[in-house]
Design an enzyme around this catalytic site. Structure first.
Site, PDB file in Angstrom:
ATOM      1  N   ARG A 258       0.845  -1.196   0.000  1.00  0.00           N
ATOM      2  CA  ARG A 258       0.000   0.000   0.000  1.00  0.00           C
ATOM      3  C   ARG A 258       0.880   1.245   0.000  1.00  0.00           C
ATOM      4  O   ARG A 258       1.849   1.326   0.757  1.00  0.00           O
ATOM      5  CB  ARG A 258      -0.933   0.007   1.216  1.00  0.00           C
ATOM      6  CG  ARG A 258      -1.914  -1.147   1.186  1.00  0.00           C
ATOM      7  CD  ARG A 258      -2.912  -1.124   2.314  1.00  0.00           C
ATOM      8  NE  ARG A 258      -3.740  -2.323   2.279  1.00  0.00           N
ATOM      9  CZ  ARG A 258      -4.644  -2.644   3.193  1.00  0.00           C
ATOM     10  NH1 ARG A 258      -4.837  -1.842   4.225  1.00  0.00           N
ATOM     11  NH2 ARG A 258      -5.353  -3.759   3.079  1.00  0.00           N
ATOM     12  N   ARG A 273       1.837   1.500  10.292  1.00  0.00           N
ATOM     13  CA  ARG A 273       1.368   1.885   8.954  1.00  0.00           C
ATOM     14  C   ARG A 273       2.560   1.839   8.001  1.00  0.00           C
ATOM     15  O   ARG A 273       3.389   2.746   7.982  1.00  0.00           O
ATOM     16  CB  ARG A 273       0.755   3.287   9.003  1.00  0.00           C
ATOM     17  CG  ARG A 273      -0.080   3.646   7.780  1.00  0.00           C
ATOM     18  CD  ARG A 273      -0.538   5.088   7.852  1.00  0.00           C
ATOM     19  NE  ARG A 273      -1.453   5.334   8.930  1.00  0.00           N
ATOM     20  CZ  ARG A 273      -2.790   5.300   8.837  1.00  0.00           C
ATOM     21  NH1 ARG A 273      -3.334   4.989   7.682  1.00  0.00           N
ATOM     22  NH2 ARG A 273      -3.543   5.565   9.871  1.00  0.00           N
ATOM     23  N   GLU A 345      -7.075  -0.653  14.867  1.00  0.00           N
ATOM     24  CA  GLU A 345      -7.584  -1.720  13.999  1.00  0.00           C
ATOM     25  C   GLU A 345      -6.566  -2.842  13.796  1.00  0.00           C
ATOM     26  O   GLU A 345      -5.412  -2.598  13.457  1.00  0.00           O
ATOM     27  CB  GLU A 345      -7.972  -1.147  12.633  1.00  0.00           C
ATOM     28  CG  GLU A 345      -8.481  -2.197  11.653  1.00  0.00           C
ATOM     29  CD  GLU A 345      -8.548  -1.694  10.227  1.00  0.00           C
ATOM     30  OE1 GLU A 345      -8.423  -2.528   9.310  1.00  0.00           O
ATOM     31  OE2 GLU A 345      -8.690  -0.470  10.022  1.00  0.00           O
ATOM     32  N   SER A 348     -10.506  -6.420   9.817  1.00  0.00           N
ATOM     33  CA  SER A 348     -11.765  -5.891   9.347  1.00  0.00           C
ATOM     34  C   SER A 348     -12.411  -6.940   8.464  1.00  0.00           C
ATOM     35  O   SER A 348     -11.719  -7.723   7.816  1.00  0.00           O
ATOM     36  CB  SER A 348     -11.512  -4.584   8.632  1.00  0.00           C
ATOM     37  OG  SER A 348     -11.598  -4.611   7.333  1.00  0.00           O
ATOM     38  N   ARG A 385       0.679  -6.218  11.427  1.00  0.00           N
ATOM     39  CA  ARG A 385       0.378  -5.224  12.458  1.00  0.00           C
ATOM     40  C   ARG A 385       0.079  -5.867  13.819  1.00  0.00           C
ATOM     41  O   ARG A 385       0.249  -5.232  14.863  1.00  0.00           O
ATOM     42  CB  ARG A 385      -0.796  -4.348  12.022  1.00  0.00           C
ATOM     43  CG  ARG A 385      -1.093  -3.229  13.006  1.00  0.00           C
ATOM     44  CD  ARG A 385      -2.303  -2.412  12.643  1.00  0.00           C
ATOM     45  NE  ARG A 385      -2.055  -1.521  11.512  1.00  0.00           N
ATOM     46  CZ  ARG A 385      -2.912  -0.592  11.103  1.00  0.00           C
ATOM     47  NH1 ARG A 385      -4.070  -0.448  11.716  1.00  0.00           N
ATOM     48  NH2 ARG A 385      -2.620   0.176  10.072  1.00  0.00           N
TER      49      ARG A 385
END
Length: 421
Positions: A258, A273, A345, A348, A385
């Site tokens: 990403r 991140r 988070e 999800s 993460r």
């Protein structure tokens, strides 16, 4: 994409969905106008072709001056058919292009609003307490010689990192635990390609508002996936799947990429991140009527994994304005991070209804044998993460980190990760 019949028969539902997302409701009216133009063009072209067919029969039976007259009419009619077909193609392309920019319909129970308007559904576990300030995952990881962001930046730039020694082993342990759980629950393990063609990336909804997040290899016209959801969604594109025996459930292990565009200054410390990470992603193809129960199943699987690594967490119902383009409803599981004194988070899971399958032409046969768009869902089972939360929640006063019991078999029985000397 959404069902055009919904657009025509219940445009107010589509407008309400757009309002809940904070999106332009005028898009609905423009689509309705284009849909009317498209259907009119189809009707006109069909009518002219039928007329042309009948004229052809008459020409075959005529002779002399009558035949010459009919041939002249045929020439004029052929020009009209060509013009009508061009208008049909243009109208259909204009409709599809605008339709592709319309996000999925929001589930009626999804909270309205933006990023901060989520609803907390439950809390599980108790955040740990420490004497003094807890260390963050980067300090802990460096003491354990488990990770290096400094060398990652030296080699690849900001937001890259090395997992080293026990750090690499811990990630593999976590992902293998996720794989074991997934296969135990009937998910077929997949290691998919991480480069996909434009139509697959677009089909999953990641080339709209999220296009800036995606790495594009221009010379090859291929995209690096930000989740194996993309590859797995494309696995059955342009196919009719047999769902008579129940849903197709896959678990994809892949490296993900990403760009994190627009996130500069956010979570720059450590590996919260980053541009590259590993993930085990669940993906489901099912009948639309089964989608909500499958969504609950995916959420339960995520919670089971969080319990195995002994993390305190909460489950939130994500607000409409924070949904991705393809999601109708999304639940996030957020683990407690002691260093930040907040929940972040970790997983999800999204119900994408028939939105992706319509774009990718993935269908099943209903009870009458007619092809219908399938529903698709996705959910994270473990990702890099998670190391952040595992290190921080299981840290001990001497800088060591207790290994959750479920991970120990994947780490040779090791119970504690000790700081390097």
């Amino acid at each position: 994409m959404i069902d055009p019949r919904t657009l025509r028969e219940d445009p107010e539902a589509v407008r309400a969905s757009q309002r809940a997302r904070g999106e332009d409701t005028g898009l609905v009216d423009r689509l309705l106008e284009l849909d009317e133009r498209r259907r009119s063009a189809i009707t006109r072209a069909d009518s002219l072709r039928a007329e042309q067919k009948q004229l052809g029969k008459r020409i075959g039976q005529a002779a002399g001056e009558e035949r010459e007259s009919l041939l002249a009419q045929g020439k004029d009619l052929a020009a009209q058919v060509k013009e009508a077909e061009a208008e049909q193609v243009e109208a259909e392309e204009a409709f599809r292009e605008l339709q592709a920019g319309l996000p999925n319909l929001v589930h009626p129970q999804t909270p309205a609003g933006g990023e901060d308007d989520y609803v907390v559904l439950k809390h599980v576990g108790t955040p740990p307490t420490f004497d003094g300030d807890p260390a963050d995952h980067l300090d802990l990881g460096e003491r354990l010689r488990a990770l290096s962001t400094e060398r990652g930046a030296k080699v690849s730039g900001a937001r890259f990192y090395f997992l080293t020694g026990v750090g690499a082993q811990l990630e593999l342990a976590l992902l293998n635990l996720a794989v074991a759980q997934a296969t135990e629950h009937g998910f077929q393990l997949m290691i998919p390609p991480v480069l996909v063609r434009p139509e697959i990336m677009a089909g999953t909804g990641f080339l709209g508002e999220h296009a800036s997040e995606v790495y594009h290899l221009e010379q090859d016209d291929l995209y690096l996936v930000g989740t194996s959801e993309v590859s797995l969604a494309g696995y059955h594109s342009d196919e009719i799947v047999d769902l008579a025996g129940g849903p197709y459930r896959y678990a994809g292990w892949s490296t993900c990429f990403r760009r994190e565009a627009g996130s500069y200054g956010k979570d720059t410390r450590g590996i919260i991140r980053v541009h590259q990470f590993n993930k085990v992603e669940m993906f489901v193809f099912c009948r639309p009527d089964d989608a909500e129960s499958e969504h609950e199943r995916l959420l339960a699987a995520e919670e089971e994994m969080l319990a195995k690594v002994e993390l305190p967490y909460r489950v939130i119902d994500v607000a409409a304005g924070d949904l991705g383009t393809s999601a109708s409803r999304k639940f996030d599981c957020e683990a407690w991070l002691p260093s930040q004194q907040t929940y972040r988070e970790m997983t999800s899971t999204s119900n994408c209804t028939t939105f992706q399958a319509r774009r990718l032409n993935t269908r099943y046969r209903d009870a009458d044998g007619r092809p219908q768009p399938a529903a698709t869902l996705n959910g994270t089972l473990a990702t890099t993460r998670w190391l952040v939360a595992i290190l921080e929640n299981h840290q001990q006063p001497d800088g060591s980190v207790r290994v959750p019991e479920a991970l120990r078999p994947y780490l040779g029985g090791r119970e504690v990760l000790e700081p390097a000397g």
